[in-house]
Design an enzyme around this catalytic site. Structure first.
Site, PDB file in Angstrom:
ATOM      1  N   PRO A   1       0.852  -1.197   0.000  1.00  0.00           N
ATOM      2  CA  PRO A   1       0.000   0.000   0.000  1.00  0.00           C
ATOM      3  C   PRO A   1       0.895   1.257   0.000  1.00  0.00           C
ATOM      4  O   PRO A   1       1.530   1.566   1.001  1.00  0.00           O
ATOM      5  CB  PRO A   1      -0.808  -0.144   1.286  1.00  0.00           C
ATOM      6  CG  PRO A   1      -0.027  -1.095   2.138  1.00  0.00           C
ATOM      7  CD  PRO A   1       0.826  -1.935   1.259  1.00  0.00           C
TER       8      PRO A   1
ATOM      9  N   ASP B   1       5.867   2.406   1.881  1.00  0.00           N
ATOM     10  CA  ASP B   1       4.988   1.268   2.131  1.00  0.00           C
ATOM     11  C   ASP B   1       4.256   1.501   3.450  1.00  0.00           C
ATOM     12  O   ASP B   1       4.867   1.550   4.512  1.00  0.00           O
ATOM     13  CB  ASP B   1       5.859   0.009   2.205  1.00  0.00           C
ATOM     14  CG  ASP B   1       5.040  -1.262   2.369  1.00  0.00           C
ATOM     15  OD1 ASP B   1       5.601  -2.341   2.135  1.00  0.00           O
ATOM     16  OD2 ASP B   1       3.850  -1.171   2.740  1.00  0.00           O
ATOM     17  N   HIS B   2       2.943   1.637   3.361  1.00  0.00           N
ATOM     18  CA  HIS B   2       2.175   1.989   4.545  1.00  0.00           C
ATOM     19  C   HIS B   2       2.168   0.895   5.592  1.00  0.00           C
ATOM     20  O   HIS B   2       1.802   1.117   6.749  1.00  0.00           O
ATOM     21  CB  HIS B   2       0.730   2.343   4.136  1.00  0.00           C
ATOM     22  CG  HIS B   2       0.135   3.475   4.935  1.00  0.00           C
ATOM     23  ND1 HIS B   2       0.261   3.557   6.284  1.00  0.00           N
ATOM     24  CD2 HIS B   2      -0.556   4.568   4.539  1.00  0.00           C
ATOM     25  CE1 HIS B   2      -0.350   4.650   6.713  1.00  0.00           C
ATOM     26  NE2 HIS B   2      -0.851   5.289   5.663  1.00  0.00           N
ATOM     27  N   ARG B   3       2.573  -0.295   5.208  1.00  0.00           N
ATOM     28  CA  ARG B   3       2.594  -1.368   6.197  1.00  0.00           C
ATOM     29  C   ARG B   3       3.721  -1.157   7.210  1.00  0.00           C
ATOM     30  O   ARG B   3       3.701  -1.687   8.300  1.00  0.00           O
ATOM     31  CB  ARG B   3       2.793  -2.724   5.500  1.00  0.00           C
ATOM     32  CG  ARG B   3       1.650  -3.090   4.580  1.00  0.00           C
ATOM     33  CD  ARG B   3       1.952  -4.368   3.839  1.00  0.00           C
ATOM     34  NE  ARG B   3       3.190  -4.266   3.083  1.00  0.00           N
ATOM     35  CZ  ARG B   3       3.757  -5.272   2.426  1.00  0.00           C
ATOM     36  NH1 ARG B   3       3.205  -6.478   2.447  1.00  0.00           N
ATOM     37  NH2 ARG B   3       4.874  -5.112   1.758  1.00  0.00           N
ATOM     38  N   ILE B   4       4.720  -0.379   6.787  1.00  0.00           N
ATOM     39  CA  ILE B   4       5.894  -0.258   7.647  1.00  0.00           C
ATOM     40  C   ILE B   4       5.995   1.144   8.257  1.00  0.00           C
ATOM     41  O   ILE B   4       6.486   1.306   9.363  1.00  0.00           O
ATOM     42  CB  ILE B   4       7.156  -0.646   6.829  1.00  0.00           C
ATOM     43  CG1 ILE B   4       8.353  -0.971   7.725  1.00  0.00           C
ATOM     44  CG2 ILE B   4       7.542   0.401   5.839  1.00  0.00           C
ATOM     45  CD1 ILE B   4       9.442  -1.705   6.973  1.00  0.00           C
TER      46      ILE B   4
END
Lengths: 343, 325, 429
Positions: C227, C401-404
């Site tokens: 994302p 990366d929105h996950r991180i």
């Protein structure tokens, strides 16, 4: 001959009834037999030249059986037989061109070049095939007869088989069920005394006379001289009528002799030359010709004229076969399965 | 939707044939007075009479041949051979005749014959009465081989068979007759040559047919407990074979096991496995696994008979082991 | 504990290699990443580095030996450590795999026939890597050497999952190089001379080149799995540009010529040291912080795009970085980049400044977590203390990366880069 009629009292069939025959009818019988003879001789020539391959079993010497029996049938009757089938096919009226083309593996053959010598078919003419597994056609004949019966028709099914087939289990199963269900089958045993190379006396308990095998199944059975076309005619007329009346099957054993080997590969070592020569003196075509001339029905000119016409027919068949195209690669894949109903 | 035993679905299918088509008739051993060895045709003789429900002598070759012969002239016979073991006696008629006539006559003849027979083991009937030969027939061009696993398919495919003009081996598994399944009242057909995804899944494809579909479904349920998602494919027909559905599934799961009741040597699973690796080699994440009965005759004693029929535990272990799952 | 040094996979089609020469003798000390031998493949002779340190206890494959990929050629361990008869055990290695499998699959309560269906196809006979067909296919597509992937399947077979979940292990990469001979573009264009490689007929369908396929796959994977979010900022490069000019003028004779990109790289390195999440990989089971900073630089060429990295540049000076980038570009043109340079980036910079574009956003290059996209530096009116002045402005956009990381972190990172570039003395000198 033990018995040559289905009637109780013994009656010896003679050629005397030629006298009651019209000239054209006599010439018709003669020309049919001669057509088979000349066709087979040409087939053997083509085999030697490599145009006919595979197995080739000729009917030479046995012509009187097919010609005596098959023309008796109606168009809506059925003929089914074994792999020595050219005589049956021609007697049933298959075009010699289509038959010869089939032998040569051409797409114009009566089986499209996919059946070959042993598997001639012409369903329009109700010629239900030459079948090459010994005895295998007997159950099929039972089925055709059953279909006739269920359709409530009065057709009869004439099934040819040889002395070899009698020792197959299917023969006995077929005899039993045909009798049990009173099926309209004329069992036509062509007893040429050899199952391939094995003398019938060495393969069958009870010796070379076979018609008695039908009796335990309560099937009326006769034995006739299969080299006498008039004898065959007379018996088959009687037998077919009986079957058509719905009384169940009959069994006709025609004693015969094939003049040539089992197939083109057969050196005939198992028969001595004397026996072969002796039987050749009983040539069914010569005999019928001589009887007709003796009875004053035909003369030498008539015979010569017929012979000339037959030669032309056979040469036309050969030329047609030679000139016809082979099947295409696509044909390899056609008719493995039937089209769905309605297509 | 009504629930129906497979046996009753077959009875319904046969009644339809006799009711709707004058050309159809039944023929076989003990189908009339006895009512069928598996009671499929109980009551038929009384209703349809001896002409159309024909008890035959124990002469498989000739009554199968009689089916072929009558089909050659336009009848649509339905012949029952009591078990597939007995079809061997009629193999000449089936393979040398039924399967060949269309081709050898260049399409002049058709043989619209359905040979119903009972297949499979597991009933402690010992070596001669516990075999499955569908795979043998499936290797013969000219024959169709239909192997239903559910009442729905049995009825639906039989209807399609009646419209097909080819000789058909319709093999019903002995242990499936008492299986219940939903069968709609309204008319439907199941086409021949279209496999069924009995259960969708993502991790491994289990291909089966006839009695082994239930085994594969059971195995799938057990694998699910370990979060292994199986796609179960019921082939429905061995000929025509729907390889496309199998390949599509393998492309999704990358792993495939074929479960088949009969012997491994010469088993149809071998053909399928070979087809899969040819068509989808680069999709495979492991060997194509064949789970077949071992190459032994079926014994009588139950404990060892069970060892020769693939079970769901066997499938589960084989899948886990071979794919490292 | 002794470690076996194994014949490396140095080409997707390499099955074996020849030990040409040992550079170390048995008993000599070996440092990690120190060349110990020369290995000849079909294509070249390369130095083979040890991936562990200690003493070279045993040379298993003498000079001239042909050894299948993956088989041990030497053993390194502590001085005096016992080494078994390695060569014998190696020869038996493949059969041993089978034996152990058979034992595993031998549940006593199963019918004997069970084994027939569960028997694993016999293992490699020549040290061939066991991998499933689809694993091989994916590895080829992703330029992953199967030699680097450990197999979780039966007998150590590499499965699809193993390849899909494979992340290059940077710490050990130097001794397990990925070979990319066949996929390295032979002509890599200079980033300022991008030409459009078009020879096509209207209506024609062109086959997709391997590189195009690779780009398609990687970008789709990235945009599907990661994302992305984006943060942009205008950076006043006036000071940086002027300082750069000074340095270039002063050190011209030394061959130094700093580019704007060098400055950006250096600024990013410092920002990454402060915000290490942008230098990490997101994995399902945790965030993998990389212990080195490898800045990848997007380089366009006729066929497409490659993103090679300058490795371990965390402690490098601006001058060194400049030199490294220049070297990287040159070697990318000549096709002599090392495999780890191709795949080892931990953070990327994409610079389209030479095209006079103001700004753009870039797609993150997996397994990285962020990429900085910079446009051209152009003169714009700016307001300083209420006065309009001319400034040299560059727009930078971070894709992360929105996950991180979250938006605020993205902003912090970008503002740090901006701060560094706007007051460049701190890191440039």
């Amino acid at each position: 001959m033990k018995r040559s009629t289905f009637k109780e009292e013994q009656k010896v069939t003679t050629t005397s009834n030629i006298e009651n025959m019209e000239k054209q009818e006599a010439l018709g019988i003669f020309s049919r037999m001669l057509l088979i003879r000349r066709f087979e001789e040409e087939a053997e020539r083509l085999y030697r030249k490599g145009l006919v391959r595979g197995f080739l079993h000729t009917y030479i010497g046995e012509e009187a059986i097919a010609v005596g029996a098959i023309p008796i049938l109606r168009e809506d009757d059925y003929v089914i037989g074994h792999y020595r089938d050219h005589g049956h096919a021609l007697a049933r009226g298959i075009d010699p061109k289509a038959a010869m083309a089939e032998l040569c593996g051409k797409s114009t053959g009566c089986s499209g070049g996919k059946g070959g010598s042993m598997h001639l078919f012409d369903i329009e003419k109700h010629f239900m095939g030459g079948h090459a597994i010994v005895g295998g056609q007997l159950p099929l004949a039972i089925g055709i007869a059953l279909g006739v019966k269920l359709k409530q028709l009065d057709s009869v099914v004439m099934c040819f088989f040889g002395d070899g087939a009698v020792n197959e289990g299917e023969f006995h199963e077929a005899m039993n069920i045909a009798s049990l269900w009173k099926l309209p089958v004329v069992f036509m045993l062509e007893n040429n005394l050899y199952g391939m190379g094995t003398d019938v006396n060495r393969s069958r308990a009870g010796g070379s006379s076979i018609y008695g095998a039908a009796e335990p199944y309560m099937i009326p059975a006769v034995q006739i001289d299969g080299m006498d076309v008039m004898a065959v005619r007379e018996t088959v007329i009687e037998g077919v009528a009986k079957v058509r009346e719905g009384q169940g099957p009959v069994f006709i054993e025609s004693m015969a002799y094939r003049f040539h080997g089992h197939s083109m590969a057969d050196p005939s070592n198992y028969r001595d030359n004397e026996e072969v020569q002796e039987n050749r003196t009983r040539d069914p075509i010569d005999k019928f010709r001589d009887d007709c001339i003796e009875a004053g029905k035909v003369d030498g000119n008539d015979i010569a004229l017929v012979a000339e016409q037959i030669d032309i027919l056979v040469q036309e068949a050969r030329e047609f076969a030679e000139q016809s195209p082979e099947p295409t690669a696509e044909d390899l894949y056609t008719h493995i399965y039937a089209e769905p109903e309605g297509n | 939707m009504a629930e129906m035993l497979l046996r009753d679905a077959m009875s319904k299918a046969l009644r339809e044939a006799l009711d709707e088509d004058d050309r159809s008739f039944l023929m076989g051993e003990d189908i009339g007075a006895y009512g069928g060895a598996y009671a499929v045709t109980r009551g038929f003789l009384e209703k349809y009479g001896e002409e159309r429900v024909r008890d035959t002598p124990i002469s498989e070759s000739v009554f199968v041949g009689a089916g072929i012969g009558s089909a050659m002239i336009g009848m649509r016979p339905i012949v029952e051979v009591m078990t597939i073991n007995f079809t061997l006696v009629a193999m000449d008629q089936i393979i040398n005749h039924a399967a060949k006539l269309s081709y050898m006559s260049n399409g002049q003849l058709q043989v619209p014959l359905i040979i119903r027979t009972v297949t499979g083991g597991g009933g402690q009937l010992a070596a001669t009465h516990s075999q499955s030969f569908e795979n043998w027939y499936a290797s013969v061009p000219g024959l169709r081989v239909v192997v239903p696993a559910t009442p729905y398919d049995a009825l639906g495919m039989f209807r399609s068979c009646r419209k097909d003009n080819n000789p058909i081996i319709f093999a019903e598994h002995a242990l499936l007759y008492r299986v219940k399944g939903e069968v709609p009242e309204e008319y439907y057909e199941v086409p021949l040559g279209k496999a069924r995804i009995a259960k969708p899944g993502t991790d491994v494809t289990l291909v089966a047919y006839s009695g082994m579909v239930r085994v594969a479904e059971e195995a799938a349920a057990k694998l699910e407990e370990d979060d292994i998602s199986s796609e179960v494919i019921d082939l429905r027909c061995l000929s025509p074979l729907d390889l496309d559905t199998v390949i599509e599934s393998v492309k999704k799961t990358n792993r495939v096991a074929i479960v088949e009741e009969t012997w491994k040597t010469g088993g149809f699973s071998g053909t399928i496995a070979s087809d899969i690796q040819e068509a989808a080699f680069d999709e495979l994440d492991g060997p194509v696994i064949r789970i077949n009965g071992p190459d032994v005759p079926a014994p009588y004693a139950r404990n060892i008979e069970q060892l020769m029929i693939p079970s769901s535990d066997w499938v589960v272990k084989s899948v886990k082991y071979n794919f490292g799952l | 504990m002794a470690t076996e040094l194994k014949m490396p996979q140095m080409g997707y089609d390499m099955e074996e290699g020849t030990v040409v020469r040992w550079l170390k003798e048995e008993g000599s000390t070996v440092n990690r990443n120190e060349a110990v031998a020369e290995i000849e493949t079909d294509k070249a002779v390369v130095e083979f580095e040890s991936d562990s340190e200690g003493v070279l206890l045993k040379i298993v494959a003498p000079e001239g030996t042909i050894v299948p990929v993956g088989q041990t050629i030497a053993v390194v361990g502590n001085a005096g450590e016992e080494v078994g008869d390695v060569s014998d055990t190696l020869i038996e290695q493949t059969t041993a795999i089978n034996d152990s499998e058979t034992e595993d699959s031998d549940p006593a309560d199963e019918p004997e026939q069970f084994h027939e269906t569960t028997e694993v196809i016999s293992g490699p006979s020549t040290g061939r890597i066991l991998a499933t067909p689809i694993a091989r296919r994916i590895a080829e597509e992703r330029r992953i050497s199967l030699a680097n992937v450990s197999g979780s399947g039966p007998g150590g077979r590499i499965t699809k999952k193993d390849v899909e979940e494979y992340e290059p292990d940077l710490s050990s990469q130097s001794t397990s190089p990925v070979s990319l001979e066949t996929t390295i573009p032979k002509e890599t264009g200079n980033d300022s001379t991008l030409s459009v490689p078009v020879t096509f007929m209207p209506g024609e369908k062109q086959p997709i080149s391997r590189m195009r396929q690779q780009i398609a796959r990687v970008t789709v994977k990235s945009k599907t799995e990661k994302p992305h979010f984006y943060v942009s900022a205008e950076i006043n490069m006036t000071n940086a540009m002027s300082l750069r000019k000074q340095i270039n003028d002063q050190l011209k004779d030394d061959g130094v010529r700093l580019t704007v990109n060098d400055l950006i790289v250096k600024a990013c390195i410092q920002a990454l040291q402060k915000y290490p999440k942008f230098n990490a990989y997101y994995q399902d089971d945790g965030i993998q912080y990389n212990d080195k900073i490898n800045i990848a630089v997007a380089i366009a060429d006729n066929e497409g795009l490659i993103v090679p990295a300058i490795l371990d540049c965390g402690e490098k000076s601006l001058r060194q970085i400049s030199q490294m980038i220049k070297d990287l570009a040159e070697r990318s043109s000549s096709g002599t980049l090392s495999p780890q340079e191709y795949t080892g980036g931990t953070f990327a910079i994409s610079n389209l400044g030479m095209f006079d574009v103001s700004s753009f956003v870039a797609i993150i290059h997996p397994p990285q977590s962020a990429v900085l996209a910079v446009g051209t530096v152009s003169e714009k009116p700016i307001v300083i203390d209420g006065e309009i002045a001319v400034g040299q402005i560059m727009t930078a956009t971070i894709s992360a990366d929105h996950r991180i990381v979250d938006g605020a972190e993205g902003a912090q990172f970008l503002i740090e880069v901006k701060r560094l570039l706007q007051s460049p003395t701190s890191f440039m000198v």
